[in-house]
Design a protein around this motif. Structure first.
Motif, mmCIF file in Angstrom:
data_model
loop_
_atom_site.group_PDB
_atom_site.id
_atom_site.type_symbol
_atom_site.label_atom_id
_atom_site.label_comp_id
_atom_site.label_asym_id
_atom_site.label_seq_id
_atom_site.Cartn_x
_atom_site.Cartn_y
_atom_site.Cartn_z
ATOM 1 N N ASP A 15 54.849 39.810 42.126
ATOM 2 C CA ASP A 15 55.127 38.643 42.943
ATOM 3 C C ASP A 15 56.535 38.832 43.521
ATOM 4 O OD1 ASP A 15 54.849 35.928 43.937
ATOM 5 O OD2 ASP A 15 56.215 35.338 42.321
ATOM 6 N N THR A 63 49.143 25.165 47.577
ATOM 7 C CA THR A 63 50.381 25.315 48.337
ATOM 8 C C THR A 63 50.487 24.142 49.303
ATOM 9 O OG1 THR A 63 49.415 26.610 50.152
ATOM 10 C CG2 THR A 63 50.317 27.854 48.279
ATOM 11 N N LYS A 66 48.771 25.029 52.671
ATOM 12 C CA LYS A 66 47.318 24.879 52.738
ATOM 13 C C LYS A 66 46.943 23.412 52.928
ATOM 14 C CE LYS A 66 42.989 26.011 50.394
ATOM 15 N NZ LYS A 66 42.354 26.555 49.175
ATOM 16 N N ASN A 113 52.521 34.642 47.871
ATOM 17 C CA ASN A 113 52.050 33.495 48.654
ATOM 18 C C ASN A 113 52.941 33.234 49.854
ATOM 19 O OD1 ASN A 113 49.774 32.844 47.168
ATOM 20 N ND2 ASN A 113 50.736 31.203 45.999
ATOM 21 N N ILE A 138 50.300 35.949 52.284
ATOM 22 C CA ILE A 138 49.408 34.802 52.444
ATOM 23 C C ILE A 138 48.573 34.907 53.721
ATOM 24 C CG2 ILE A 138 51.090 33.365 53.668
ATOM 25 C CD1 ILE A 138 48.631 32.172 50.912
ATOM 26 N N PRO A 145 45.837 30.659 48.785
ATOM 27 C CA PRO A 145 46.917 31.052 47.874
ATOM 28 C C PRO A 145 46.437 31.451 46.486
ATOM 29 C CG PRO A 145 46.717 28.669 47.890
ATOM 30 C CD PRO A 145 45.695 29.191 48.894
ATOM 31 N N LYS A 146 47.268 32.197 45.781
ATOM 32 C CA LYS A 146 47.117 32.315 44.347
ATOM 33 C C LYS A 146 47.223 30.898 43.765
ATOM 34 C CE LYS A 146 50.759 35.104 44.290
ATOM 35 N NZ LYS A 146 51.870 35.969 43.757
ATOM 36 N N ASN A 175 49.163 31.786 37.735
ATOM 37 C CA ASN A 175 48.792 32.837 38.686
ATOM 38 C C ASN A 175 48.417 34.144 38.007
ATOM 39 O OD1 ASN A 175 49.297 31.024 40.704
ATOM 40 N ND2 ASN A 175 51.139 32.028 41.483
#
Length: 219
Positions: A15, A63, A66, A113, A138, A145-146, A175
């Motif tokens: 990440d 997120t 989103k 993300n 992303i 997203p994760k 995640n």
């Protein structure tokens, strides 16, 4: 199943934010402030209402972006460009991490993300960009997203990751669950927040608050 030892790892999946640099840099505070500003401007809300909506969308959709896309028709490209236009001066170069990554066997890739542009800026600022041969962001995930499973499968395909010979390093405990279910070893770096600690469980194989020291100890 996950590799018996991390020294057998062929691909390291990292990440980005609060993982490759410490959360104490407070870099994500800037991103959150930009999200609130974006919501205030585009939805004509005051600061308090924008902050509340940002949190509500994050918890309901995974997120904030989103949620803004699905509930308010926001253009994700415009949103990403705005919220990632931040001051990176709180980030110092990371020579210890640079040296460890140089000596760490296996490929290194980024799974974030955030956007590729943001990842490239952060990696350059840290002085570690040369160690990574792929970024799955992303946008590549279709703005999903994760920790939704789809992006993990897409990332593995796009970057040629064999999950049973991979390890994922991440600051959000939840995640890491899809990664573990796919067969990856997992390393959690607590970021000091309640949302980062949500979803702890047996899928977390290792925990560290010092990534460079942790990777240096792998033999």
């Amino acid at each position: 199943m996950a590799p018996k030892t991390l020294s057998a790892t062929e691909t390291w999946v990292f990440d980005l934010d609060n993982t490759l640099y410490p959360a104490s840099c407070r870099l994500f505070d800037q991103i959150e402030a930009k999200m609130r500003a974006y919501i205030m401007d585009h939805l004509a809300l005051d600061g308090e209402a924008a902050g509340a909506l940002k949190s509500e969308l994050f918890h309901r959709h995974g997120t904030t972006m989103k949620g803004l896309m699905q509930d308010h028709g926001v253009d994700p490209h415009h949103f990403l460009d705005f919220v990632h236009d931040i001051d990176l001066s709180p980030l110092d170069a990371a020579p210890a991490l640079d040296a460890v990554l140089a000596g760490l066997p296996g490929r290194k890739v980024i799974f974030t993300n955030g956007s590729t542009m943001h990842a490239e800026r952060v990696l350059a600022r840290l002085g570690i960009a040369g160690h990574f041969d792929g970024i799955f962001d992303i946008v590549a995930a279709g703005f999903t997203p994760k920790p939704e499973v789809g992006p993990y499968l897409a990332m593995a395909t796009a970057l040629g990751v064999e999950p049973t010979r991979a390890c994922m390093v991440e600051d959000m405990a939840r995640n890491l669950l899809p990664a573990a279910e796919m067969g990856m070893a997992t390393v959690w770096i607590p970021n000091g927040t309640d949302w980062g600690a949500q979803g702890q469980g047996d899928h977390i194989h290792h925990v560290t608050d010092d990534l460079a020291a942790f990777l240096a100890a792998i033999g």
